[in-house]
Motif scaffolding. Structure first.
Motif, mmCIF file in Angstrom:
data_model
loop_
_atom_site.group_PDB
_atom_site.id
_atom_site.type_symbol
_atom_site.label_atom_id
_atom_site.label_comp_id
_atom_site.label_asym_id
_atom_site.label_seq_id
_atom_site.Cartn_x
_atom_site.Cartn_y
_atom_site.Cartn_z
ATOM 1 N N TRP A 86 0.856 -1.202 -0.081
ATOM 2 C CA TRP A 86 0.002 0.069 -0.059
ATOM 3 C C TRP A 86 0.985 1.289 -0.053
ATOM 4 N N LEU A 87 0.339 2.310 -0.473
ATOM 5 C CA LEU A 87 1.132 3.646 -0.702
ATOM 6 C C LEU A 87 0.840 4.267 0.509
ATOM 7 N N CYS A 88 1.523 4.138 1.481
ATOM 8 C CA CYS A 88 1.311 4.678 2.879
ATOM 9 C C CYS A 88 2.684 4.759 3.647
ATOM 10 N N GLU A 89 2.415 5.159 5.040
ATOM 11 C CA GLU A 89 3.734 5.340 5.806
ATOM 12 C C GLU A 89 4.133 3.638 6.374
ATOM 13 N N SER A 90 2.836 2.856 6.285
ATOM 14 C CA SER A 90 3.090 1.383 6.595
ATOM 15 C C SER A 90 2.570 0.507 5.550
ATOM 16 N N PRO A 91 3.639 0.553 4.526
ATOM 17 C CA PRO A 91 3.287 -0.052 3.246
ATOM 18 C C PRO A 91 2.769 -1.565 3.198
ATOM 19 N N ASP A 92 2.882 -2.360 4.561
ATOM 20 C CA ASP A 92 2.524 -3.638 4.479
ATOM 21 C C ASP A 92 1.151 -3.791 5.034
ATOM 22 N N THR A 93 0.671 -2.505 5.499
ATOM 23 C CA THR A 93 -0.743 -2.721 6.198
ATOM 24 C C THR A 93 -1.707 -1.800 5.449
ATOM 25 N N PHE A 94 -3.117 -2.196 5.105
ATOM 26 C CA PHE A 94 -4.272 -1.494 4.524
ATOM 27 C C PHE A 94 -4.276 -0.079 5.313
ATOM 28 N N SER A 95 -3.780 0.851 4.836
ATOM 29 C CA SER A 95 -3.979 2.400 5.380
ATOM 30 C C SER A 95 -3.720 3.398 4.384
#
Length: 223
Positions: A86-95
């Motif tokens: 995922w494109l976020c600060e925690s790329p391995d978590t849906f957020s």
């Protein structure tokens, strides 16, 4: 595109067969789809049996979720590996990342051409269309992932709904990291006819320029 009836005459059931007919007419070896939803996915499962598929990680804020799917011809390529984040600060978590309006994701496949033996990686994603920071940070994250040992020195193709014009920071970052603008390389020109969004109104619709066209220097492709 949405499978919802909210699109009226342009809802997916009314144009699914035209969409598939267009794909079959041009017969691309590889396709990067954005905003695939379950209705679109089922159509391609049923009507495009010549393609192998990676659905990708779901994205969006609520159902119906979308997917950054990749399709490739089984007769041309062998899948070596695949994944997504995922494109976020925690790329391995849906957020949801940074100032994005929606949760976004990316998918990748490492493929080998059965004719030539060439190995390459295909990245497919969808950058946010509202946030100012999110498209840039998402691009940085993509480039960081591309620099990992598993992908190092492997030619790359990127397809996406970039939501980024040629003068954007996201576009500049790709160019600075060895990518080429495939729209220009393939003979396109940025003028009043280069729009890539047409709102179901055809080529005469004007949206203020193109927002999607990149590829890497070692492989020439059109996105």
């Amino acid at each position: 595109d949405s499978t919802s009836a909210i699109d009226g005459l342009n809802a997916w059931p009314a144009r699914a067969h035209l969409n598939v007919a267009t794909i079959k007419r041009y017969a691309p070896d590889i396709i990067g789809f954005q905003e695939i939803q379950n209705g679109n996915w089922q159509t391609y499962l049923d009507l495009l049996p010549e393609y192998v598929r990676l659905k990708g990680s779901r994205y969006g804020n609520a159902e119906p979720f979308s997917y950054p799917s990749i399709l490739w011809k089984a007769s041309r390529f062998q899948l070596l590996d695949s994944g997504g984040f995922w494109l976020c600060e925690s790329p391995d978590t849906f957020s949801t990342g940074w100032d994005a309006l929606e949760t976004r994701s990316a998918a990748w496949t490492i493929l080998r051409c059965t004719d030539t033996g060439l190995v390459f990686v295909h990245w497919n994603t969808h950058l946010d269309h509202v946030g100012e920071k999110a498209p840039v940070e998402s691009t940085k994250l993509l480039l960081q992932r591309m620099a990992q040992p598993a992908f190092d020195h492997i030619p790359a193709i990127v397809t996406a709904d970039f939501n980024s014009k040629p003068d954007s920071d996201a576009h500049r970052l790709f160019l600075e990291h060895g990518f080429i603008d495939t729209f220009l390389v393939s003979g396109g020109q940025d003028d009043e006819s280069s729009d890539t969004f047409h709102a179901f109104e055809g080529a005469r619709y004007r949206s203020g320029g193109r927002v999607d066209s990149y590829g890497r220097d070692k492989m020439k492709t059109t996105t």
